[in-house]
Design an enzyme around this catalytic site. Structure first.
Site, mmCIF file in Angstrom:
data_model
loop_
_atom_site.group_PDB
_atom_site.id
_atom_site.type_symbol
_atom_site.label_atom_id
_atom_site.label_comp_id
_atom_site.label_asym_id
_atom_site.label_seq_id
_atom_site.Cartn_x
_atom_site.Cartn_y
_atom_site.Cartn_z
ATOM 1 C CD GLU A 60 18.680 13.669 -4.613
ATOM 2 O OE1 GLU A 60 19.230 13.319 -5.666
ATOM 3 O OE2 GLU A 60 17.881 12.949 -3.987
ATOM 4 C CE LYS A 88 21.728 10.840 -7.174
ATOM 5 N NZ LYS A 88 20.246 10.992 -7.195
ATOM 6 C CB CYS A 102 19.628 10.334 -3.222
ATOM 7 S SG CYS A 102 17.943 9.680 -3.094
#
Length: 279
Positions: A40, A110, A147
């Site tokens: 990421e 995200k 994540c």
């Protein structure tokens, strides 16, 4: 599907990080990978002054993505990697790009930001309000997560409901008490509760744990790395997925659906300039 998960320690210099991504992409291509999952937010990593990601973020047509796209031209592998791209509110998006044969074949921004354990990612990063993203790789549907998303099982379930048999999870998992245990337990849980594969790439280095791994639909770790740069490999066989879903029919036995409505978030509280980056 042949999967490679790769890790390295990102630096503040995007050119160094691009070179690392290009090298791992070439290694994955040479090894016959269909899918390469890299960490990421590796356009640039600022351990202390994390607000600087606002200054160096690049659009999807910027030099980092453009040059990494060029590295995939003529190849077979699909590369999933995280960068930061500018948004129109002064913050940035924490964005995954999926690249294959010179093309951008997918993008995921995200949704869940790391406002936890004393960090506040939302000080510098804008959360997305977009639907989950599934791409196709070598005839298999792959769902994209980033994540901290792994702590939210409803996102993984939405991706599997959309057909995903593999979840690609780039990360930069921060060290801390029990954090390595959290990482492995939740990756395994997402695999088991959805009877799917999870290919998780964790950035290594002084701040992050590395520990990239591939987990199969019955929760077995098929491949892993420790804390050094490199690739780990696994074969995500659809017959194994089908057999797991026959033996453990949790998707067929469930009684509740997941509501895909995105819950609006309040604006972040102001923080000092050393506010959090992406984890």
């Amino acid at each position: 599907m042949r999967i490679a998960v790769g890790q390295f320690a990102a630096t503040p210099d995007w050119k160094d990080n691009l070179a690392a991504c290009q090298e791992l992409t070439a290694e994955a291509e040479e090894g016959g990978a269909d899918l390469l999952v890299l960490p990421e937010g590796v356009l640039a990593r600022f351990t202390e002054d994390r607000h600087r990601i606002r200054e160096v973020a690049q659009p999807l047509d910027g030099p980092f993505v453009t040059e990494l796209r060029a590295a995939t031209v003529g190849g077979h592998v699909t590369v999933v990697v995280g960068i930061h791209e500018p948004s129109d509110d002064g913050r940035v998006f924490n964005t995954l790009v999926a690249l294959r044969d010179g093309e951008l074949v997918g993008r995921y921004r995200k949704i869940h930001l790391y406002d936890a354990f004393g960090d506040q990612e939302s000080a510098n990063v804008r959360p997305a309000d977009e639907p989950p993203v599934v791409i196709e790789v070598a005839g298999t549907k792959v769902g994209l997560m980033t994540c901290y998303d792994v702590r939210f099982p409803e996102l993984a379930r939405l991706l599997v409901d959309a057909g995903a048999e593999v979840l690609a999870l780039p990360a930069a998992w921060v060290r801390g008490p029990a954090k390595e245990r959290h990482w492995e337990v939740m990756i395994t849980a997402r695999a088991l509760e959805n009877t799917c594969w999870v290919a998780a790439s964790g950035e290594c280095g002084p701040r992050n744990i590395g520990n990239s791994l591939v987990v199969d639909p019955l929760g077995t770790v098929r491949s892993r790395l420790a804390a050094v740069r490199g690739l780990a490999w696994a074969e995500a066989d659809p017959d194994i997925t089908a057999a797991a879903r026959r033996a453990l029919p949790v998707l067929a036995n469930r009684r509740f659906a997941v509501d895909p409505t995105v819950i609006p978030l309040p604006l972040p509280l102001p923080l000092p300039l050393a506010g959090s980056g992406a984890h």
